[in-house]
Scaffold this motif. Structure first.
Motif, mmCIF file in Angstrom:
data_model
loop_
_atom_site.group_PDB
_atom_site.id
_atom_site.type_symbol
_atom_site.label_atom_id
_atom_site.label_comp_id
_atom_site.label_asym_id
_atom_site.label_seq_id
_atom_site.Cartn_x
_atom_site.Cartn_y
_atom_site.Cartn_z
ATOM 1 N N GLN A 69 11.564 -73.321 -16.257
ATOM 2 C CA GLN A 69 11.242 -72.027 -16.873
ATOM 3 C C GLN A 69 9.888 -72.112 -17.587
ATOM 4 O O GLN A 69 9.066 -71.212 -17.474
ATOM 5 C CB GLN A 69 12.339 -71.624 -17.860
ATOM 6 C CG GLN A 69 12.100 -70.294 -18.529
ATOM 7 C CD GLN A 69 13.189 -69.961 -19.526
ATOM 8 O OE1 GLN A 69 14.090 -70.758 -19.777
ATOM 9 N NE2 GLN A 69 13.111 -68.783 -20.105
ATOM 10 N N THR A 70 9.657 -73.207 -18.297
ATOM 11 C CA THR A 70 8.391 -73.391 -19.004
ATOM 12 C C THR A 70 7.233 -73.474 -18.020
ATOM 13 O O THR A 70 6.186 -72.871 -18.239
ATOM 14 C CB THR A 70 8.446 -74.661 -19.874
ATOM 15 O OG1 THR A 70 9.547 -74.558 -20.788
ATOM 16 C CG2 THR A 70 7.167 -74.855 -20.659
ATOM 17 N N LYS A 71 7.433 -74.206 -16.922
ATOM 18 C CA LYS A 71 6.388 -74.308 -15.898
ATOM 19 C C LYS A 71 6.092 -72.934 -15.304
ATOM 20 O O LYS A 71 4.936 -72.585 -15.075
ATOM 21 C CB LYS A 71 6.803 -75.279 -14.795
ATOM 22 C CG LYS A 71 6.687 -76.731 -15.172
ATOM 23 C CD LYS A 71 7.078 -77.617 -14.011
ATOM 24 C CE LYS A 71 7.010 -79.081 -14.372
ATOM 25 N NZ LYS A 71 7.436 -79.953 -13.264
ATOM 26 N N ALA A 72 7.134 -72.160 -15.029
ATOM 27 C CA ALA A 72 6.946 -70.826 -14.456
ATOM 28 C C ALA A 72 6.188 -69.929 -15.435
ATOM 29 O O ALA A 72 5.289 -69.179 -15.035
ATOM 30 C CB ALA A 72 8.287 -70.208 -14.103
ATOM 31 N N GLU A 73 6.533 -70.005 -16.716
ATOM 32 C CA GLU A 73 5.842 -69.206 -17.724
ATOM 33 C C GLU A 73 4.378 -69.617 -17.829
ATOM 34 O O GLU A 73 3.496 -68.766 -17.954
ATOM 35 C CB GLU A 73 6.531 -69.337 -19.082
ATOM 36 C CG GLU A 73 7.858 -68.631 -19.162
ATOM 37 C CD GLU A 73 8.615 -68.914 -20.452
ATOM 38 O OE1 GLU A 73 8.097 -69.660 -21.306
ATOM 39 O OE2 GLU A 73 9.720 -68.388 -20.601
ATOM 40 N N ALA A 75 2.558 -70.997 -15.446
ATOM 41 C CA ALA A 75 1.876 -70.560 -14.223
ATOM 42 C C ALA A 75 1.579 -69.064 -14.306
ATOM 43 O O ALA A 75 0.490 -68.618 -13.927
ATOM 44 C CB ALA A 75 2.739 -70.869 -13.005
ATOM 45 N N GLN A 76 2.537 -68.295 -14.804
ATOM 46 C CA GLN A 76 2.338 -66.855 -14.940
ATOM 47 C C GLN A 76 1.223 -66.570 -15.953
ATOM 48 O O GLN A 76 0.373 -65.717 -15.727
ATOM 49 C CB GLN A 76 3.638 -66.185 -15.386
ATOM 50 C CG GLN A 76 3.543 -64.684 -15.503
ATOM 51 C CD GLN A 76 4.861 -64.064 -15.957
ATOM 52 O OE1 GLN A 76 5.750 -64.768 -16.434
ATOM 53 N NE2 GLN A 76 4.977 -62.769 -15.818
ATOM 54 N N GLN A 77 1.220 -67.304 -17.047
ATOM 55 C CA GLN A 77 0.187 -67.117 -18.063
ATOM 56 C C GLN A 77 -1.188 -67.497 -17.506
ATOM 57 O O GLN A 77 -2.180 -66.806 -17.749
ATOM 58 C CB GLN A 77 0.517 -67.961 -19.296
ATOM 59 C CG GLN A 77 -0.348 -67.672 -20.489
ATOM 60 C CD GLN A 77 0.117 -68.465 -21.708
ATOM 61 O OE1 GLN A 77 0.649 -69.561 -21.580
ATOM 62 N NE2 GLN A 77 -0.091 -67.907 -22.886
ATOM 63 N N GLN A 78 -1.256 -68.568 -16.748
ATOM 64 C CA GLN A 78 -2.519 -68.997 -16.150
ATOM 65 C C GLN A 78 -3.003 -67.951 -15.144
ATOM 66 O O GLN A 78 -4.187 -67.629 -15.098
ATOM 67 C CB GLN A 78 -2.360 -70.351 -15.474
ATOM 68 C CG GLN A 78 -3.651 -70.897 -14.909
ATOM 69 C CD GLN A 78 -3.477 -72.283 -14.302
ATOM 70 O OE1 GLN A 78 -2.365 -72.771 -14.162
ATOM 71 N NE2 GLN A 78 -4.563 -72.913 -13.937
ATOM 72 N N GLN A 79 -2.076 -67.411 -14.353
ATOM 73 C CA GLN A 79 -2.443 -66.391 -13.376
ATOM 74 C C GLN A 79 -2.954 -65.139 -14.091
ATOM 75 O O GLN A 79 -3.943 -64.543 -13.672
ATOM 76 C CB GLN A 79 -1.244 -66.045 -12.493
ATOM 77 C CG GLN A 79 -1.571 -65.039 -11.403
ATOM 78 C CD GLN A 79 -0.358 -64.735 -10.536
ATOM 79 O OE1 GLN A 79 0.760 -65.128 -10.855
ATOM 80 N NE2 GLN A 79 -0.578 -64.028 -9.447
ATOM 81 N N GLN A 80 -2.311 -64.773 -15.176
ATOM 82 C CA GLN A 80 -2.735 -63.604 -15.942
ATOM 83 C C GLN A 80 -4.135 -63.840 -16.527
ATOM 84 O O GLN A 80 -4.977 -62.957 -16.495
ATOM 85 C CB GLN A 80 -1.740 -63.313 -17.062
ATOM 86 C CG GLN A 80 -2.057 -62.062 -17.852
ATOM 87 C CD GLN A 80 -1.014 -61.796 -18.920
ATOM 88 O OE1 GLN A 80 -0.083 -62.579 -19.117
ATOM 89 N NE2 GLN A 80 -1.157 -60.694 -19.616
ATOM 90 N N THR A 81 -4.385 -65.043 -17.025
ATOM 91 C CA THR A 81 -5.695 -65.387 -17.577
ATOM 92 C C THR A 81 -6.758 -65.315 -16.481
ATOM 93 O O THR A 81 -7.851 -64.800 -16.706
ATOM 94 C CB THR A 81 -5.665 -66.800 -18.188
ATOM 95 O OG1 THR A 81 -4.676 -66.833 -19.215
ATOM 96 C CG2 THR A 81 -7.008 -67.178 -18.776
#
Length: 122
Positions: A69-73, A75-81
């Motif tokens: 879950q932390t890795k997915a979050e 990755a999502q945060q990095q993609q958003q950035t």
């Protein structure tokens, strides 16, 4: 006696008692490791090998799910950035272009006024 094992010390006592009777404790090494893991996690033993094994497996699954879950979050945060960064750059470029246009217009106006007054004085 085997269903009252709540710590590594209890397991050691059971091993000693079994050795005195000429037998061994089944799954001793694995159970010892499980008790060690539970102790490190601050979790109380269930008192039985099967209960402790199930408890440790459940804890491991929970930790693995948390890590995923932390890795997915992340990755999502990095993609958003990465998505927001070009927008910021584009916005900054537009602001710089507007500032340059205004600066050029002002300097051109000042130069025109200067030349007008210069020619008037000559």
């Amino acid at each position: 006696m085997a269903d009252k094992i709540n710590s590594i010390e209890d397991l050691e006592q059971l091993k000693a008692a079994a050795a005195a009777q000429g037998t061994t404790v089944p799954n001793y090494n694995e159970w010892s490791q499980i008790l060690n893991d539970l102790e490190e996690a601050g979790i109380q033993s269930t008192g039985s090998f099967s209960g402790d094994k199930a408890l440790r497996d459940e804890i491991q699954r929970t930790v693995e799910q948390y890590i995923e879950q932390t890795k997915a979050e992340q990755a999502q945060q990095q993609q958003q950035t990465q998505t927001e960064q070009p927008e910021k750059i584009s916005k900054t470029d537009n602001e710089q272009a507007i500032k340059a246009t205004v600066a050029n217009a002002v300097s051109s106006s000042i130069m025109a006024d200067y030349m007008k007054y210069y020619h008037m004085l000559m």
